[in-house]
Design an enzyme around this catalytic site. Structure first.
Site, PDB file in Angstrom:
ATOM      1  N   HIS A  88     -20.757  30.207   8.072  1.00  0.00           N
ATOM      2  CA  HIS A  88     -21.544  31.214   8.794  1.00  0.00           C
ATOM      3  C   HIS A  88     -20.976  32.614   8.566  1.00  0.00           C
ATOM      4  CE1 HIS A  88     -24.571  29.248  11.562  1.00  0.00           C
ATOM      5  NE2 HIS A  88     -24.002  28.216  10.956  1.00  0.00           N
ATOM      6  N   HIS A 210     -21.639  17.892   5.670  1.00  0.00           N
ATOM      7  CA  HIS A 210     -22.258  17.195   6.808  1.00  0.00           C
ATOM      8  C   HIS A 210     -21.838  15.727   6.879  1.00  0.00           C
ATOM      9  CE1 HIS A 210     -25.762  20.308   7.232  1.00  0.00           C
ATOM     10  NE2 HIS A 210     -24.572  20.799   7.542  1.00  0.00           N
ATOM     11  N   ASP A 259     -23.552  12.463  10.173  1.00  0.00           N
ATOM     12  CA  ASP A 259     -23.400  11.246   9.370  1.00  0.00           C
ATOM     13  C   ASP A 259     -23.495  10.060  10.320  1.00  0.00           C
ATOM     14  OD1 ASP A 259     -22.522   9.033   7.952  1.00  0.00           O
ATOM     15  OD2 ASP A 259     -20.896  10.088   6.954  1.00  0.00           O
TER      16      ASP A 259
END
Length: 345
Positions: A88, A210, A259
């Site tokens: 970010h 992720h 996940d």
């Protein structure tokens, strides 16, 4: 010894990329292979150096690593949080620590930043570095190295972090709202990454982060009840997975593992999950259905060493985005939450 280790790492990286090219399906266009080549570093990024703090703060990396280790030992969820915080930061104005600035209407105050965590870790590291090496190590360098160490502690690969970034002085909430939120299509994601100087292969590799971490339910809730405004769930979601997600998402800010199979292991299960239609975010699941990204997903699902190698390379590229390195650019913040006070003339 360090030179030999770096040389070995480079050799492994070259062999893996050679293997990657010859492993492509015969029907894969040559253009797709060409698009995966690494872009040359910007002139600003070329001023970064692996030994930047060797004289001014020789234990900088050691301090960062020990602090990250202590925090993650207390709370493992901080590992993916630090990786996400780094993304970010770099995704808005480049890797300049602007996400860390804490004031009204800064990036940190944006709705898109509400679930970001790890700020206390960076503050703790910065406080220790200010005691040992005052006004020397930038907040942006700290965050970049912390993301690397968090990856390692989660079971992911190691990579050398070049240092020398300076901290930016501008942070605008409206710009943070443009960071992908999990519901974008592949074309939008590719264009977003290209604007950062990253390519399709970087998109797929970095999406592999992720494999650990969680997402707020509001980022994918339309898949559960009102997909594409049809008032029906996403047809890709199999009933058992759909029912599980509905049970886990009572409120929009509830958190669900990205996940579904090995949420605390940095592995290739994220990619195999996409093949099984177990991707949580639309931006994840769409990677397997788009011809521009699906071949890369399949390769990384079946070749863990390739994923580790490419993730490392892509994280280095990410960490070089929009860096401030020249004399008249940025500053070394004393407190990561605020720009330095102006000196009186």
């Amino acid at each position: 010894m360090r030179f030999m280790a770096m040389a070995s790492s480079f050799a492994l990286f070259f062999l893996l990329h050679l293997h990657f090219i010859v492993s492509l399906p015969a029907t894969q266009p040559v253009l797709t292979v060409a698009s995966t080549s690494r872009a040359p570093p910007s002139s600003a990024a070329s001023l970064l150096s692996h030994n930047f703090y060797h004289r001014t703060c020789p234990d900088a990396e050691g301090i960062i690593h020990r602090k990250v280790l202590a925090w993650i030992n207390k709370d493992f969820t901080l590992a993916p949080a630090l990786i996400r915080l780094h993304f970010h930061d770099c995704a808005v104005r480049g890797c300049d620590g602007s996400i860390l600035l804490n004031y009204r209407r800064s990036e940190r105050s944006a709705f898109a930043s509400k679930t970001l965590r790890g700020f206390s870790v960076i503050d703790d590291i910065k406080a220790e570095l200010e005691r040992k090496c005052p006004k020397t190590v930038s907040c942006s360098d700290i965050l970049t190295a912390a993301a690397r160490d968090a990856t390692i502690l989660a079971g992911g690969p190691f990579w050398e972090v070049p240092f020398g970034r300076k901290d930016g002085k501008i942070s605008i909430a409206a710009e943070a709202e443009k960071v992908p939120q999990g519901h974008e299509n592949v074309t939008t994601m590719i264009n977003y990454f290209q604007n950062l100087g990253l390519d399709v292969l970087d998109l797929v590799a970095l999406s592999g982060a992720h494999t650990i971490g969680r997402a707020a339910c509001h980022t994918f809730q339309d898949r559960l009840y009102n997909f594409n405004r049809t008032r029906k769930p996403d047809p890709i979601l199999k009933p058992p997975f759909l029912n599980l997600l509905r049970k886990q998402c009572k409120k929009g800010m509830d958190l669900v593992h990205l996940d579904a199979t090995t949420p605390k292991m940095f592995d290739t299960a994220y990619f195999t999950n996409l093949e099984k239609k177990l991707g949580l975010l639309m931006t994840d699941q769409a990677l397997i259905s788009d011809e521009r990204t699906s071949s890369f997903v399949n390769l990384m699902a079946n070749q863990p060493f390739l994923f580790d190698s490419q993730f490392s390379a892509s994280m280095v590229k990410l960490g070089n985005v929009g860096v401030l390195t020249r004399k008249n650019e940025g500053e070394i913040r004393v407190n990561c939450n605020f720009v330095n006070p102006r000196r009186r003339k």
